[in-house]
Write an enzyme that holds these catalytic residues in place. Structure first.
Site: not given
Length: 625
Positions: A312, A341, A360
């Site tokens: 994270r 993000e 990601h």
């Protein structure tokens, strides 16, 4: 304080108090939430009538609102409509196919917060990934219809768990399907960073040939600190060991024997970061871990350490990391996740020459995407069907084998709670509840959270004007000021079965059925599971009975004399009320007795009045189970 509605169908007479139960070894347990992030609530409600030897757990989530039930007690036809599921981010085809086989699915991607709030009241379930923020406003906009939120992945920091629990919404995730993909990506970043693969690739494609600039470091013999030794962290450790690295780990909840089996040393946080050449992050984002890697943390690291994050983004203070990279405290970083993000196009961290970044991609393999889609779809469908789930995150994390073993007992627990609360006289305020478990097992081998929560649900539902389901029952109990405690009484019997008996006591209240009172004045109902699956009532106050907790129950206190069973049976037969079970318990021959009668149908008020008029019956009560 909860109040009990008056019930005109009850008769009372005084009787001697009952003796206290006897057992020399007693341990006391207290219960209440310590924090919103550790809400121990996952329940099932009882099913319909079962035959001996069969058992089925039904209704993990009560998907029929109270308004959907007609006066006759039968579900309204509208409740038979297919549930609707909103998928707000891309989900694998296999998961969508599974969902469409169960309900109506609407795939609406890239919704704004306002658009999501406008749509959500039309859906029973919502499936998201990491991009959709499921806030308190979303739950408020759902107006009570939203029953399940499925997170396609491990982390649930984009879902307001406290709000979900308050609004009675179960949150499930997919914690296992992307484990290997995330671990593989962590190792890929580790190796790529060590050998400057991304930078060398960009340089070569631009027409340069800079062999001397991109000299890397070897992995063999280096120390890797795995921060968070859960599913992904432990898989990273296995692979790093295969690369010849020495691996240490920090995780306050990791079992030492599992770490030793992999060849990993569990150490303190400071020891891990100060000794490691490489540090791989695999911790969840919580208030305790938010920006845990900051200026102070970086100052404790070995000079020139390298950082990998596939967990994270919020666990790193990104501005502090830029400073650590600039002054050489951190030699390199490889990042798959960010605080926001996508990150800003001019992000100093993303553009830093010593940082390798990916968008990601931790779970982005074809196999993982399909696996996550199926796992979260199965969890959502299962919850809407009313099945127990081991992936619920605002519920106790009970392993599947424990769920299976306790299944018959959670039905018993709810029925006892439901029975006990109906014995409270109208106008009495319930404040204190005690649950007593008789068991041959040690505390370490018996997890009672599920049983305790089930009793709580059974007590709250009949007396609350708030919609109660399996997720918010415990929260609602706390809001209503109910104090719930537990007590284990150890018995010398076989530990093959988790619980011998469960007893529910409600203290400091008046009872509409005086025979249910113990010597200490508490209303008391006790039961056990018989034939491996059937919940039975075995004790009311001081009286032993044996009646299946199925359907409805009539309890009478009477003078112990011949013909009583026949008289009551005839009254019920004349009203076409079928008797399923009957049991008589007494304190002595020809003294006082309790007759417990299980009936399939609900007797009319006239029928109950006739029972109360039998001369030898001193009091009776009708209970819906």
């Amino acid at each position: 304080m909860a109040t009990i509605p008056k019930n005109p169908i009850s008769f009372r007479a005084s009787m001697p108090a009952c003796p206290r139960s006897r057992n020399p070894k007693i341990s006391h347990l207290s219960f209440f939430h310590s924090s919103p992030n550790s809400i121990p609530l996952r329940l099932v409600s009882h099913g319909s009538r079962r035959s001996a030897g069969s058992f089925q757990v039904r209704s993990v989530l009560n998907t029929v609102q109270p308004a959907d039930v007609s006066v006759s007690g039968k579900a309204d036809l509208g409740s038979e409509l297919k549930p609707r599921v909103l998928v707000s981010e891309k989900l694998g085809d296999a998961g969508l196919e599974l969902l469409r086989g169960f309900g109506d699915v609407d795939c609406a991607y890239d919704l704004s917060p306002e658009e999501l709030c406008a749509k959500i009241s039309e859906f029973d379930a919502l499936i998201v990934r990491s991009g959709t923020k499921v806030t308190r406003q979303v739950f408020e906009a759902a107006k009570g219809r939203l029953k399940v939120v499925g997170r396609a992945g491990v982390g649930i920091d984009n879902v307001d768990l406290q709000a979900a629990t308050e609004f009675g919404c179960l949150v499930v995730n997919a914690p296992t399907a992307n484990t290997i993909a995330a671990a593989e990506h962590g190792i890929a970043l580790l190796a790529s960073m060590a050998r400057n693969v991304a930078q060398a690739d960009a340089s070569t494609k631009s027409g340069k040939w800079q062999r001397n600039k991109y000299v890397g470091v070897s992995l063999v013999g280096k120390t890797l600190a795995v921060m968070g030794f859960g599913k992904v962290g432990s898989e990273v450790a296995r692979r790093a060991k295969g690369l010849g690295m020495h691996v240490v780990a920090h995780d306050p909840y990791a079992p030492a024997d599992r770490a030793r089996a992999i060849g990993v040393d569990l150490v303190s946080f400071d020891e891990a970061i100060s000794s490691a050449h490489f540090i791989s992050l695999h911790m969840p984002l919580t208030p305790a871990t938010k920006k845990v890697f900051n200026d102070e943390t970086f100052a404790k690291m070995r000079k020139g350490a390298r950082l990998i994050n596939v967990a994270r983004g919020g666990v790193i203070d990104e501005e502090a990391l830029v400073r650590a990279l600039d002054n050489g405290t951190v030699a390199q970083a490889a990042l798959d996740v960010f605080t926001e993000e996508p990150p800003a196009k001019d992000s100093k961290l993303v553009l830093h020459e010593n940082v390798t970044v990916t968008p990601h991609l931790g779970a982005s393999t074809k196999e993982a995407q399909e696996g996550v889609a199926v796992e979260v779809a199965e969890a959502v469908v299962g919850a809407l069907k009313g099945e127990l789930s081991a992936t619920a995150v605002n519920a106790p994390m009970v392993p599947p084998e424990v769920l299976s073993e306790l299944a018959p007992y959670v039905v018993l627990a709810e029925k006892l709670g439901r029975l006990a609360v109906q014995l409270v006289a109208g106008g009495s305020g319930i404040q204190s509840i005690k649950i007593v478990y008789k068991t041959a097992r040690s505390p370490d081998s018996l997890d009672t959270r599920l049983l305790r929560a089930m009793v709580t649900k059974g007590i709250i539902e009949p007396i609350s004007d708030t919609y109660i389901n399996l997720v918010n029952a415990d929260f609602t109990a706390k809001q209503k000021g109910l104090r719930i405690s537990e007590e284990r009484v150890y018995v010398n019997s076989s530990p093959e079965y988790p619980v011998e008996t469960i007893q529910v006591q409600i203290s400091n209240v008046k009872s509409k059925f005086a025979s249910a009172l113990m010597e200490n004045g508490n209303i008391c109902a006790e039961g056990r599971v018989k034939d491996s699956s059937i919940p039975h009532l075995t004790c009311v106050g001081p009286f032993s009975v044996d009646v299946s907790l199925d359907g409805n129950l009539i309890m009478c206190r009477q003078v112990d004399q011949p013909g009583m069973i026949g008289q009551v049976g005839n009254i019920l037969a004349e009203s076409n009320v079928n008797v399923s079970f009957m049991s008589v318990g007494r304190t002595g021959r020809r003294t006082k007795a309790i007759m417990a009668i299980g009936v399939d149908e609900e007797p009319t008020k006239d029928t109950l009045k006739k029972i109360g008029e039998v001369a030898a019956i001193e009091e009776f009560v009708f209970l819906k189970l």
